[in-house]
Write a protein that holds these residues in place. Structure first.
Motif, mmCIF file in Angstrom:
data_model
loop_
_atom_site.group_PDB
_atom_site.id
_atom_site.type_symbol
_atom_site.label_atom_id
_atom_site.label_comp_id
_atom_site.label_asym_id
_atom_site.label_seq_id
_atom_site.Cartn_x
_atom_site.Cartn_y
_atom_site.Cartn_z
ATOM 1 N N VAL A 45 1.212 -1.325 0.079
ATOM 2 C CA VAL A 45 0.271 -0.097 0.242
ATOM 3 C C VAL A 45 0.794 1.012 -0.413
ATOM 4 O O VAL A 45 0.719 2.339 -0.713
ATOM 5 N N ILE A 46 2.138 1.359 0.889
ATOM 6 C CA ILE A 46 2.644 2.433 1.128
ATOM 7 C C ILE A 46 3.620 2.383 -0.027
ATOM 8 O O ILE A 46 3.358 3.654 -0.753
ATOM 9 N N TYR A 47 3.784 1.447 -1.326
ATOM 10 C CA TYR A 47 4.850 1.330 -2.445
ATOM 11 C C TYR A 47 3.463 2.122 -3.615
ATOM 12 O O TYR A 47 3.990 3.650 -4.169
ATOM 13 N N GLY A 48 2.266 1.815 -3.600
ATOM 14 C CA GLY A 48 0.903 2.656 -4.161
ATOM 15 C C GLY A 48 1.058 3.857 -3.389
ATOM 16 O O GLY A 48 0.967 4.793 -4.813
ATOM 17 N N MET A 49 1.328 4.153 -2.802
ATOM 18 C CA MET A 49 1.206 5.364 -2.875
ATOM 19 C C MET A 49 1.800 6.523 -3.067
ATOM 20 O O MET A 49 1.789 7.617 -3.189
ATOM 21 N N GLY A 50 3.619 6.508 -3.262
ATOM 22 C CA GLY A 50 4.079 6.568 -4.029
ATOM 23 C C GLY A 50 4.695 8.149 -2.287
ATOM 24 O O GLY A 50 4.690 7.905 -1.668
ATOM 25 N N ASP A 51 4.899 9.504 -3.508
ATOM 26 C CA ASP A 51 5.044 10.536 -3.092
ATOM 27 C C ASP A 51 3.779 11.332 -1.603
ATOM 28 O O ASP A 51 3.919 11.927 -0.730
ATOM 29 N N THR A 88 4.367 -5.397 -9.724
ATOM 30 C CA THR A 88 6.236 -6.355 -9.671
ATOM 31 C C THR A 88 6.561 -5.668 -8.186
ATOM 32 O O THR A 88 5.879 -6.089 -7.649
ATOM 33 N N PRO A 89 7.837 -6.220 -8.204
ATOM 34 C CA PRO A 89 8.396 -5.727 -6.454
ATOM 35 C C PRO A 89 7.756 -4.535 -6.548
ATOM 36 O O PRO A 89 8.018 -3.222 -6.560
ATOM 37 N N ILE A 90 8.166 -4.377 -4.543
ATOM 38 C CA ILE A 90 8.403 -3.047 -4.431
ATOM 39 C C ILE A 90 9.594 -2.739 -3.740
ATOM 40 O O ILE A 90 8.974 -1.717 -3.143
ATOM 41 N N ALA A 91 10.871 -3.564 -3.523
ATOM 42 C CA ALA A 91 11.774 -2.884 -3.538
ATOM 43 C C ALA A 91 12.669 -3.899 -4.341
ATOM 44 O O ALA A 91 12.784 -5.245 -4.756
ATOM 45 N N MET A 92 14.492 -4.270 -3.563
ATOM 46 C CA MET A 92 15.198 -4.945 -4.039
ATOM 47 C C MET A 92 15.659 -5.860 -2.599
ATOM 48 O O MET A 92 15.648 -5.508 -1.295
ATOM 49 N N PRO A 93 15.286 -7.167 -2.569
ATOM 50 C CA PRO A 93 15.103 -8.105 -1.946
ATOM 51 C C PRO A 93 16.796 -9.048 -1.589
ATOM 52 O O PRO A 93 16.933 -8.380 -2.616
ATOM 53 N N GLY A 94 17.316 -9.096 -0.885
ATOM 54 C CA GLY A 94 18.368 -9.790 -0.966
ATOM 55 C C GLY A 94 17.832 -11.200 -0.802
ATOM 56 O O GLY A 94 17.533 -11.787 -0.487
ATOM 57 N N LEU A 95 19.312 -11.662 -0.912
ATOM 58 C CA LEU A 95 19.101 -13.225 -1.445
ATOM 59 C C LEU A 95 18.380 -13.662 -0.095
ATOM 60 O O LEU A 95 17.647 -15.105 -0.521
#
Length: 330
Positions: free
Chosen positions: A246-252, A280-287
């Protein structure tokens, strides 16, 4: 018989002389650099065959076998040293072998991408880094992806978070290429070991899940259990209802707080209003998060609530979940 033997010896000597002459010519022939300066990353554990193939793929060598033969004749096959090399003038195969054997590495500086950061965060790190050449600064997201050789239209999650060592003055696009390639390799390798019961049709879906796990996890040990909650919900056709999407979709519009109206406002990333995973992904995931998404824990958990110390209380039904909410958050 003796005459035939002499002829054979002469032929062998002639072949040896021709071979030595050809090898001498190859060893001292100037090679044209595909880029100036030419930067070459020699990974730890690389064999001479691997190095020669890398140089061929980089278009510095026309083919790998002559370089391998030269290294063997000179006894340098086992002397190469890993590192990041920078070559500013056209080398010869002989000078390359000498360089790799001596380990004359270029000065390197670190660039750090942290798990859970977004592609926007990554671009800011690149643009603000004083040691990099900012070739990507004026490029659009699509243009950057095409430079990576990607046909995707969204860059989020496609670059592997890690600490990268770079030569001052090197292009940020080359660093992005390394991070993009690293993510493709990690994802492909982990995909091959996945739990076959998972509801993914392609690796990209696992990458989306891994990014959610990355943003939801406070304790590293909880990643597989967090992943199992979302997998269980998907299998039961329940909404994921995860705040980070949700936060990612809110953007600015996101200012540090998420309100009830934000949970009700529909966006492609609102997993309270839309079924399934976000597009899509919402961040860079680690291994570790990628591994958890592809091999989650076995559990019946469908809910979790933060306990206030970075860990979570997991529940298999709504009644127990509400009790945990009352205990830890109300």
């Amino acid at each position: 018989m003796i005459a035939k033997l002499r002829s054979l010896v002469l032929l062998l000597l002639l072949a040896a002389l021709l071979g030595a002459g050809w090898l001498y010519h190859f060893a001292n022939r100037e090679l044209a650099l595909p880029d100036a300066p030419f930067q070459f990353n020699l990974k730890p554990g690389s064999t001479m065959k691997m190095v020669a193939r890398q140089l061929t793929q980089a278009q510095l060598l026309a083919e790998p076998w002559s370089f391998i033969a030269l290294a063997r004749v000179l006894g340098k096959s086992g002397q190469i040293k890993a590192g990041e090399y920078e070559i500013s003038q056209n080398p010869t195969p002989l000078s390359l072998l000498s360089l790799f054997a001596k380990g004359q590495q270029a000065e390197q500086v670190p660039v750090q991408f942290i798990e859970g950061q977004t592609f926007a965060d990554m671009r800011k790190i690149l643009n603000d880094h004083p040691a990099l050449k900012h070739d990507s600064k004026d490029l659009s997201e699509i243009e950057i992806l095409r430079a990576m050789g990607s046909s995707d239209n969204k860059a989020e999650g496609l670059f592997f978070p890690d600490k990268y060592l770079v030569i001052p003055g090197s292009s940020d696009l080359k660093l992005l290429q390394r991070a993009y390639k690293a993510m493709q390799e990690h994802l492909a390798r982990t995909w091959e070991t996945r739990d076959p019961s998972l509801p993914y049709s392609e690796p990209y879906q696992a990458l989306i899940m891994a990014s959610i796990v990355e943003k939801e996890t406070g304790q590293p040990s909880e990643r597989p259990l967090i992943a199992s909650v979302f997998i269980n919900r998907l299998k039961k056709r329940m909404l994921l209802q995860t705040d980070p999407t949700v936060i990612y979709g809110m953007g600015d519009r996101y200012n540090g707080n998420i309100r009830k109206t934000d949970l009700q406002r529909d966006t492609p990333y609102n997993t309270y209003t839309r079924a399934g995973m976000p597009p899509t992904p919402i961040a860079m995931p680690g291994l570790a998060s990628i591994k958890a998404a592809l091999n989650p824990a076995t559990s019946n958990a469908l809910y979790f609530v933060a306990k206030g110390d970075g860990s979570h209380e997991f529940s298999g039904n709504l009644v127990d979940h509400n009790r945990a909410v009352n205990k830890y958050q109300r």
